[in-house]
Design a protein around this motif. Structure first.
Motif, short mmCIF file in Angstrom:
data_model
loop_
_atom_site.label_atom_id
_atom_site.label_comp_id
_atom_site.label_asym_id
_atom_site.label_seq_id
_atom_site.Cartn_x
_atom_site.Cartn_y
_atom_site.Cartn_z
N VAL A 19 84.78 13.49 52.79
CA VAL A 19 85.70 12.70 51.88
C VAL A 19 85.79 11.33 52.42
CG1 VAL A 19 88.18 12.31 51.03
CG2 VAL A 19 86.89 14.49 50.64
N THR A 20 85.99 11.23 53.86
CA THR A 20 86.44 10.18 54.72
C THR A 20 85.07 9.23 54.64
OG1 THR A 20 87.84 11.32 56.13
CG2 THR A 20 87.02 9.13 56.78
N LEU A 21 83.99 9.87 54.68
CA LEU A 21 82.59 9.07 54.54
C LEU A 21 82.50 8.51 52.99
CD1 LEU A 21 79.86 8.63 55.80
CD2 LEU A 21 78.90 10.41 54.72
N ALA A 22 82.85 9.25 52.07
CA ALA A 22 82.72 8.88 50.64
C ALA A 22 83.57 7.70 50.32
CB ALA A 22 82.83 9.92 49.85
N VAL A 23 84.70 7.68 51.02
CA VAL A 23 85.77 6.69 50.65
C VAL A 23 85.71 5.60 51.50
CG1 VAL A 23 88.41 6.16 50.77
CG2 VAL A 23 87.47 8.49 49.92
N ASP A 24 85.60 5.55 52.84
CA ASP A 24 85.77 4.37 53.89
C ASP A 24 84.58 4.24 54.47
OD1 ASP A 24 88.63 4.33 53.65
OD2 ASP A 24 88.86 5.60 55.31
N GLY A 25 83.53 5.05 54.27
CA GLY A 25 81.88 4.85 54.82
C GLY A 25 82.20 5.29 56.30
N GLY A 26 83.07 5.92 56.90
CA GLY A 26 83.18 6.43 58.22
C GLY A 26 83.25 7.88 58.28
N GLN A 27 84.02 8.33 59.18
CA GLN A 27 84.34 9.83 59.61
C GLN A 27 85.94 9.77 60.27
OE1 GLN A 27 81.85 11.28 62.57
NE2 GLN A 27 82.49 9.86 64.29
N LEU A 28 86.18 11.24 60.31
CA LEU A 28 87.57 11.31 60.69
C LEU A 28 87.64 10.84 62.23
CD1 LEU A 28 88.37 14.92 59.38
CD2 LEU A 28 89.26 12.73 58.62
N PRO A 29 88.85 10.85 62.79
CA PRO A 29 88.97 10.46 64.11
C PRO A 29 88.29 11.44 65.09
CG PRO A 29 90.88 9.94 63.36
CD PRO A 29 90.18 10.53 62.10
N LEU A 30 88.01 11.17 66.14
CA LEU A 30 87.20 12.01 67.10
C LEU A 30 88.24 13.19 67.53
CD1 LEU A 30 84.72 12.63 68.95
CD2 LEU A 30 85.78 11.36 70.73
N LEU A 31 89.38 12.97 67.62
CA LEU A 31 90.40 13.90 68.15
C LEU A 31 90.37 15.07 66.92
CD1 LEU A 31 92.17 14.81 70.38
CD2 LEU A 31 94.26 13.89 69.11
N VAL A 32 90.36 14.84 65.90
CA VAL A 32 90.50 15.82 64.72
C VAL A 32 89.21 16.63 64.74
CG1 VAL A 32 90.69 15.98 62.14
CG2 VAL A 32 92.03 14.26 63.52
N ASN A 33 88.18 15.86 64.71
CA ASN A 33 86.60 16.53 64.60
C ASN A 33 86.86 17.52 65.94
OD1 ASN A 33 85.72 15.36 62.54
ND2 ASN A 33 84.87 13.72 63.52
N LEU A 34 87.13 16.97 66.97
CA LEU A 34 87.14 18.05 68.11
C LEU A 34 87.97 19.17 68.06
CD1 LEU A 34 86.69 15.58 71.26
CD2 LEU A 34 85.13 17.03 70.28
N PHE A 35 89.17 19.07 67.55
CA PHE A 35 90.03 20.03 67.37
C PHE A 35 89.51 21.06 66.31
CE2 PHE A 35 93.82 21.92 65.05
CZ PHE A 35 94.46 22.64 66.06
N ALA A 36 88.98 20.61 65.27
CA ALA A 36 88.54 21.28 64.22
C ALA A 36 87.19 22.42 65.11
CB ALA A 36 88.37 20.82 62.86
N LEU A 37 86.47 21.79 65.71
CA LEU A 37 85.18 22.33 65.96
C LEU A 37 85.50 23.29 67.04
CD1 LEU A 37 82.66 19.60 66.08
CD2 LEU A 37 82.99 21.48 64.41
N ILE A 38 86.43 22.89 68.05
CA ILE A 38 87.04 23.89 69.03
C ILE A 38 87.61 24.96 68.56
CG2 ILE A 38 88.68 23.97 70.99
CD1 ILE A 38 87.79 21.23 71.82
N THR A 39 88.59 24.75 67.61
CA THR A 39 89.03 25.86 66.91
C THR A 39 88.26 26.87 66.16
OG1 THR A 39 90.98 24.39 66.33
CG2 THR A 39 90.74 26.66 65.16
#
Length: 117
Positions: A24-44
């Motif tokens: 969704v972030t890529l489609a709307v802004d052309g970027g990605q979620l913040p690094l901290l959110v990505n790391l938290f999701a992957l570590i979980t």
């Protein structure tokens, strides 16, 4: 719900939210979620997967130990019933043949040579 399946659900939800958020972030802004959110999701998700694997291994080990315990109890009961009858019959026969005053005494030590007598 067991620990294993709870961990699988947490891992699935975490990966799904990570992928959906980044898409969704890529489609709307052309970027990605913040690094901290990505790391938290992957570590979980990673922690939940490891927990699910450990829970499965614990369950398998517990099942094997239970099966081994049941087998040993059955085998020991079988041995006890077999030897118990034979020994009981021997002692009763001995007592009947020698009268009421006969005492059952253990055998002497084996392996004594003629020189020790």
């Amino acid at each position: 719900m067991t620990l294993k399946w709870l961990a699988v659900v947490v891992a699935t939800v975490s990966v799904t939210l990570w992928a959906t958020g980044n898409t969704v972030t890529l489609a709307v802004d052309g970027g990605q979620l913040p690094l901290l959110v990505n790391l938290f999701a992957l570590i979980t998700a990673g922690t939940a997967v490891v927990l699910a694997v450990v829970a499965e291994l614990h369950e398998r080990l517990n099942n094997r130990i239970s099966a081994l315990t049941e087998f040993l109890v059955a085998r020991l009961n079988e041995i006890d019933s077999h030897t118990g009858d034979r020994n009981t019959g021997f002692v009763e026969g001995y007592l009947l043949s020698h009268g009421q005053e006969a005492a059952v005494v253990p055998f002497g030590r084996r392996g004594r040579g003629a020189a020790e007598r």
